[in-house]
Design a protein around this motif. Structure first.
Motif, short mmCIF file in Angstrom:
data_model
loop_
_atom_site.label_atom_id
_atom_site.label_comp_id
_atom_site.label_asym_id
_atom_site.label_seq_id
_atom_site.Cartn_x
_atom_site.Cartn_y
_atom_site.Cartn_z
N ALA A 110 0.84 -1.20 0.00
CA ALA A 110 0.00 0.00 0.00
C ALA A 110 0.88 1.25 0.00
O ALA A 110 1.90 1.31 0.68
CB ALA A 110 -0.92 0.00 1.22
N ALA A 111 0.46 2.26 -0.76
CA ALA A 111 1.19 3.53 -0.78
C ALA A 111 1.07 4.21 0.58
O ALA A 111 0.12 3.96 1.33
CB ALA A 111 0.60 4.43 -1.85
N VAL A 112 2.04 5.05 0.89
CA VAL A 112 1.94 5.85 2.11
C VAL A 112 0.77 6.81 1.94
O VAL A 112 0.70 7.55 0.96
CB VAL A 112 3.25 6.63 2.34
N SER A 113 -0.17 6.76 2.88
CA SER A 113 -1.40 7.54 2.69
C SER A 113 -1.65 8.52 3.82
O SER A 113 -2.68 9.13 3.89
CB SER A 113 -2.58 6.58 2.59
N VAL A 145 -2.70 -6.30 6.41
CA VAL A 145 -3.27 -5.88 5.12
C VAL A 145 -3.18 -7.01 4.11
O VAL A 145 -2.55 -8.05 4.36
CB VAL A 145 -2.53 -4.63 4.57
N ASN A 146 -3.78 -6.78 2.96
CA ASN A 146 -3.88 -7.87 1.99
C ASN A 146 -3.12 -7.57 0.69
O ASN A 146 -3.50 -8.06 -0.36
CB ASN A 146 -5.36 -8.13 1.71
N TYR A 147 -2.10 -6.76 0.77
CA TYR A 147 -1.33 -6.46 -0.44
C TYR A 147 -0.31 -7.58 -0.68
O TYR A 147 0.28 -8.10 0.28
CB TYR A 147 -0.63 -5.11 -0.31
N ARG A 148 -0.14 -7.87 -1.97
CA ARG A 148 0.64 -9.02 -2.38
C ARG A 148 1.99 -9.12 -1.66
O ARG A 148 2.33 -10.12 -1.03
CB ARG A 148 0.86 -8.92 -3.90
N ARG A 149 2.79 -8.06 -1.75
CA ARG A 149 4.13 -8.16 -1.20
C ARG A 149 4.13 -8.04 0.32
O ARG A 149 4.98 -8.63 1.00
CB ARG A 149 5.05 -7.11 -1.84
N SER A 150 3.17 -7.31 0.87
CA SER A 150 3.07 -7.23 2.33
C SER A 150 2.84 -8.62 2.93
O SER A 150 3.42 -8.97 3.96
CB SER A 150 1.91 -6.30 2.74
#
Lengths: 134, 183
Positions: free
Chosen positions: B41-44, B106-111
């Motif tokens: 995820a991008a820094v938000s 979280v559910n991001y691929r690389r995370s």
């Protein structure tokens, strides 16, 4: 035409930011005076700026100039990460000395890292006068 | 006076250009936040960026497990040798953001890969995670450590130009002084 009015508005907000900067410094100088600081001495801060310290755990001497360089109008560089640090001098970087919380945060961090202790109210007053005039 | 006005106008024009650049950057971040392009995820969080990115890249929270962020944020007075103390309310707010977006939350691929690789450990450094080490083990020191434009594996954005946007795709890697990385 619209561009010109935007330009005027921006110029106005810049002027406001400038006076807010003076307000932040004046407020802090008053706070430090209340904590026992006498008249601010920019010359003393100039000397302290390049004095080297080696706090416990440091493997090299450190001074303010380690990261900010000896010239406050110059871009500095973080000692560890190498990330550029915008110039300290308000004359080239209008964002400097405009935010009381920001100033206090960095006095806290940087005095402890560089000197190995907190700066006294007198030292902080001196630094403000020194940086403001740069 | 005329000269001053000209300087002012030039400054404003430059500020306008900078504004353009920043806004297109924002679009990219938004795109990344939808998960279409980002592998992390991008820094938000603007406060996170403001407080932490003065000294280093605003590391995307999805590169470390939540427990790591808790540890890091509770030891800011000695932050890898630096004093990075924050006001208590700021520490609290940023910890909440980092923990909620930690690799194992979280559910991001690389995370997900980072979280699985870290297992039950809570490393303080992203570079300690086995998956990270595996991904970087083939890169010679001359490209990183002794490369003055990089210096350390902690300097993600030197080679991963879109690190803050959460994009670490191999196609996007450019090593300063060496060009594209192709393994």
């Amino acid at each position: 035409m619209k561009k010109i009015s935007i330009a005027i508005m921006l110029a106005g907000s810049m002027l406001l930011a400038g006076s807010a900067g003076a307000a932040a410094v004046d407020e802090l100088l008053q706070t430090y005076a209340g904590q026992g600081a006498g008249a601010a001495d920019p010359g003393a801060a100039n000397t302290l700026w390049t004095r080297e310290f080696r706090p416990a755990g440091a493997d090299q001497d450190r001074s303010c100039a380690t990261c900010h360089t000896r010239n406050l109008r110059q871009t500095g560089k973080h000692a560890k990460t190498g990330k550029p640090i915008d110039a300290m001098a308000p004359s080239v970087n209008g964002k400097r000395l405009t935010d009381v919380k920001h100033i206090e945060k960095w006095f806290g961090r940087n005095c402890k890292w560089t000197l190995g202790r907190e700066c006294s109210p007198q030292e902080k007053a001196n630094f403000l006068a020194f940086i403001r005039g740069s | 006076m005329k000269e001053k006005l000209a300087i002012l106008i030039t400054t404003l024009a430059l500020a306008g250009v900078a504004g353009e650049v920043f806004s297109s950057d924002d679009d990219e971040h938004r795109g990344a936040a939808w998960g279409k392009t980002a592998d992390v995820a991008a820094v938000s969080n603007e406060q996170y960026r403001a407080e932490c990115a003065s000294c280093h890249l605003a590391y995307p929270p999805g590169l470390l497990p939540a427990a790591s962020w808790e540890k890091i944020m509770s030891g800011l007075s000695d932050h890898f040798g630096d004093n990075a103390e924050l006001a208590p309310d700021v520490t609290k707010a940023l910890t909440a953001y980092l923990v909620a977006n930690g690799a194992d939350r979280v559910n991001y691929r690389r995370s997900v890969k980072f979280a699985r690789s870290a297992g039950n450990s809570a490393p303080l450094r992203i570079t300690e995670i086995p998956y990270f080490r595996k991904e970087h083990r083939e890169i010679p020191a001359r490209m990183i450590k002794t490369n003055t434009q990089v210096g350390s594996l902690s300097n993600c954005s030197a080679c991963h130009q879109r690190a803050e946007a959460g994009s670490f795709s191999e196609r996007e890697i450019t090593i300063p002084g060496y060009g594209r990385w192709d393994d």
